[in-house]
Design an enzyme around this catalytic site. Structure first.
Site, short mmCIF file in Angstrom:
data_model
loop_
_atom_site.label_atom_id
_atom_site.label_comp_id
_atom_site.label_asym_id
_atom_site.label_seq_id
_atom_site.Cartn_x
_atom_site.Cartn_y
_atom_site.Cartn_z
NE ARG A 100 -9.57 -3.08 -2.18
CZ ARG A 100 -8.75 -2.69 -1.20
NH1 ARG A 100 -7.84 -1.77 -1.45
NH2 ARG A 100 -8.84 -3.20 -0.01
CB CYS B 223 -0.86 0.06 1.25
SG CYS B 223 -1.95 -1.32 1.43
#
Ligand code: XMP
Length: 447
Positions: A362, A266
């Site tokens: 998303r 991430c």
């Protein structure tokens, strides 16, 4: 001595798992007595608190089957003419028979072992175990005079008698199917996907997959699903604050996924400036979710079994792992060699590569012409099979619970809530001390 979670996480710092260390409690039971049974949503129970991430380099059918059968603790099946117990025993299929069959179409009759050691109905436990020992087989079907399967004795039972850890039972629906969950987006066309997953796929739960779940899109999708398919459990998220959690739970969420920017791939915290240290996020969301009896999934940032124990001790009911299971035999994709090492691809769903394949919803970026990556794409080392990793992780967590003095989820939760679970943060030097040090070379753990 030390702090309660309430004291430690109320100081305005964002902590991750490595920042925090838990104090040991009082041991009054064996690690083999620890139960890891838990809930992933209001109404779905799991026997182990670990799930794999809905990511295209982590979970496809093979991973789902392996995770389910890892929890089951069995790797073979009896084949009968009726397809059920009580039918005439025709053979047995083990992973050894199917390991090299890379399709889902070959009939079991072509690969199953027909030449079986069996025992007559009525054989007692000691007799069955003696036969298992003598034949050196893993399984011993018990059949009646007509050759019909009446029971199955396994080496696993034998191991359990020797005090080795039980593997746990499968998560099954009331009609005996393995439980299935699926991740979906929140676009208009996802409504049709949910209907198909429910009507044709028989899924028990859907995850509304978003990096920031506190949105109108997610609230609309949640209320649509609750109206159209009231029996379907809905896991919302991701969230990292109590306020986000409360809004989604009050709108009907049956479970929450917690974590923003803590995953190994991430970059959300760097790119968008939002997120939270994962230990802090898990604790604060769990406090709110507990008021409503809604379980939470600690998603991302799990690098070892200690992180799992910390997540569960801080209020999570389940952990979700991406990188831990990326690079395993069951993860999608082929192995290749990178700088002399056997590797598989692992990529964030917010990487440009994955977003170009549809995961941009998303990140609420499907309507934007200029895509901003919130994740990276790369490689991870070959990690072997999850069938090996997961039992190791579970046993390590059982031992962690034992050290804390909690016999099961409820017990550990009680310690957290009453403040008798004590903890503190670790300095950088203490973290270094807590890892291996002053060694020239040593064998690293296999997972
Ligand atoms: P681990 O640490 O287990 O994390 O590899 C997996 C979790 O990370 C999330 N995820 C992402 N988060 N950008 C993000 O900010 C991404 O590209 C990305 N891809 C996955 C997701 O919650 C997953 O379960």
């Amino acid at each position: 001595d030390g702090f309660s979670a309430c004291e430690l996480f109320g100081k305005g710092y964002s902590y991750t798992y490595d920042d925090v260390i838990l104090h040991p409690g009082h041991i009054y039971f064996g690690a083999h007595e620890v139960s890891l049974a838990t809930r992933v949503t209001r109404n779905i129970e799991l026997q182990i608190p670990i799930v794999s991430s809905p990511m295209d380099t982590v979970t496809e059918a093979e991973m789902a089957v392996a995770m389910s059968s890892t929890a089951r603790g069995f790797t073979s099946a009896c084949v009968t003419d009726t397809g059920a117990l009580g039918g005439r025993l025709l053979g047995m299929v083990t992973t050894r028979d199917v390991d090299f069959v890379n399709d889902r179409h070959t009939p079991l009759s072509e690969v199953m072992t027909r030449d079986l050691v069996t025992a007559p109905e009525g054989t007692d436990r000691a007799g069955a175990m003696a036969l298992l020992l003598e034949s050196k087989k893993g399984k011993l079907p018990l059949v009646n005079a007509d050759g019909e399967l009446v029971a199955l004795a396994t080496r696993a039972h034998f191991k359990a008698m020797r005090g080795l850890p039980p593997q746990g039972a499968p998560a099954l629906s009331p009609d005996g199917r393995p439980r299935v969950g699926a991740a979906v987006g929140t676009r208009e066309d996802d409504k049709a996907r949910v209907a198909k997953l429910y009507d044709e796929g028989g899924v028990d739960a859907v995850i509304l997959d978003s990096s920031q779940g506190d949105s109108t899109f997610q609230l609309c999708m949640l209320s649509h699903i609750k109206r159209a398919h009231p029996e379907l459990e809905v896991i919302c998220g991701n969230v990292v604050t109590g306020a986000q959690a409360r809004r989604l739970i009050e709108a009907g969420a049956d479970g929450l996924r917690v974590g923003m920017g803590s995953g190994s791939i991430c970059t959300t915290q760097e790119v968008c400036a939002v997120g939270r240290g994962q230990a802090t996020a898990v604790y604060h969301v769990s406090r709110v979710a507990r008021e409503y009896g809604v379980p939470i999934i600690a998603d991302g940032g799990i690098q070892n079994s200690g992180h799992i124990t910390k997540a569960l001790a801080l209020g999570a009911s389940v952990v979700m792992c991406g990188s831990m299971f990326a690079g395993t035999a069951e993860a999608p994709g082929e192995y290749f060699t990178y700088q002399g090492q056997r590797v598989k691809k692992y990529r964030g769903m917010g990487s440009l590569e994955a977003m170009s394949k549809g995961s941009d919803t998303r990140y609420h970026s499907d309507t934007q012409a200029l895509k901003i990556a919130q994740g990276v794409s790369g490689v991870v080392k070959d990690k072997g099979s999850v069938r090996r990793t997961v039992p190791f992780l579970c046993q390590a967590v059982r031992q962690g619970f034992q050290d804390l003095g909690g016999k099961d989820m409820a017990d550990v939760r009680r310690l957290l809530v009453e403040g008798s679970l004590r903890m503190e943060t670790r300095s950088a030097a203490a973290q270094a001390e807590g890892g291996v040090h002053d060694m020239l070379a040593y064998e690293k753990k296999p997972w």
